[in-house]
Design a protein around this motif. Structure first.
Motif: not given
Length: 272
Positions: A155-166, A168-175
């Motif tokens: 549940w957490m992993a599936d929502r991780a990218q959307g959580y940071f709205a990546t 839309l170009g938000n630069d958040v590292s996989p780490a």
């Protein structure tokens, strides 16, 4: 790390950094004090005293079987403020922490708080009702909680990218994304699931109507976790003295992706 006893003898952990005017931070659902790592240095360097609470079942606090209802969590906030005799403070809450802040003020009064900041807060009401048409259908909330209970890690992993709205170009590292998922998974599973249900079932509209102090709401338009429509767009109309700032490209994790803007907006508000 210091500890104190809450009203039901639960041991809760907290942290204090800096000196000066107090700012009390309440973390989002499943998160702990570490989530504020982009905020604490900024405000300490500007002469504030930052006080951070690990709610029950989260971080380094006790993990009791009960107390995840709105009243008890608000009582935990009150116990911290009384333990440290905090007065004239700014109270900042993210997500479920925002709901705790609002319910604390309605339940315990505003004597110790001078301003309130709600960051992507889960207030006043998530679920649909005839008098709250912007809300989320109850079936969708129930399905999400069922998926959380079935496989919390997925549940957490599936929502991780959307959580940071990546997207839309938000630069958040996989780490960094992995780090935040691990922080969420560090919460007691029972606490996470029980509190999620409490958030989904809450209606804090009467609480908002009682708040008279100045309030700043900060919310991302791309927030998939706590959509802005049934929450901040409604809350700002119910509060007596409130301002809403929308972040067009921000998701729920705006405290990371938009930390510089968020910190500056909060600093301007609390120094007024």
């Amino acid at each position: 790390m210091p500890y104190f006893q809450s009203t039901d003898d639960t041991t809760l952990a907290y942290e204090v950094y800096g000196s000066g005017a107090p700012i009390v931070f309440l973390a989002g659902w499943s998160l702990n004090t570490d989530m504020w790592e982009h905020q604490v240095p900024y405000f300490v360097e500007r002469g504030y005293r930052c006080i951070l609470l690990d709610r029950r079942g989260h971080g380094r606090s006790d993990r009791p079987a009960d107390g995840y209802d709105n009243d008890t969590r608000a009582d935990d906030v009150a116990a911290l403020l009384e333990h440290l005799d905090i007065r004239d403070a700014v109270l900042i809450g993210h997500s479920g922490g925002g709901a705790e802040a609002v319910h604390y003020l309605a339940r315990h009064g505003q004597d110790r708080i001078r301003r309130l900041v709600l960051v992507a807060a889960a207030v006043p009401k998530l679920s649909w009702s005839p008098d709250h048409p912007a809300g989320i259908p109850q079936a969708a909330i129930d399905a999400s909680i069922a998926a959380l209970c079935a496989d919390r890690a997925k549940w957490m992993a599936d929502r991780a990218q959307g959580y940071f709205a990546t997207h839309l170009g938000n630069d958040v590292s996989p780490a960094l994304i992995d780090q935040e998922v691990r922080r969420c998974l560090s919460a007691a599973p029972w606490a996470a699931k029980t509190m999620q249900r409490a958030i989904g079932d809450s209606d804090l509209r009467p609480d908002l109507a009682e708040i008279t102090l100045p309030v700043l709401l900060l919310h991302g338009l791309a927030d998939q976790s706590i959509p802005i429509g049934p929450t901040s767009h409604v809350a700002v109309q119910l509060l007596k003295d409130a301002e809403l700032k929308e972040y067009p490209a921000a998701g729920h994790g705006l405290y990371v992706t938009h930390a510089a803007q968020l910190n500056a907006d909060i600093a301007e508000f609390i120094s007024a």
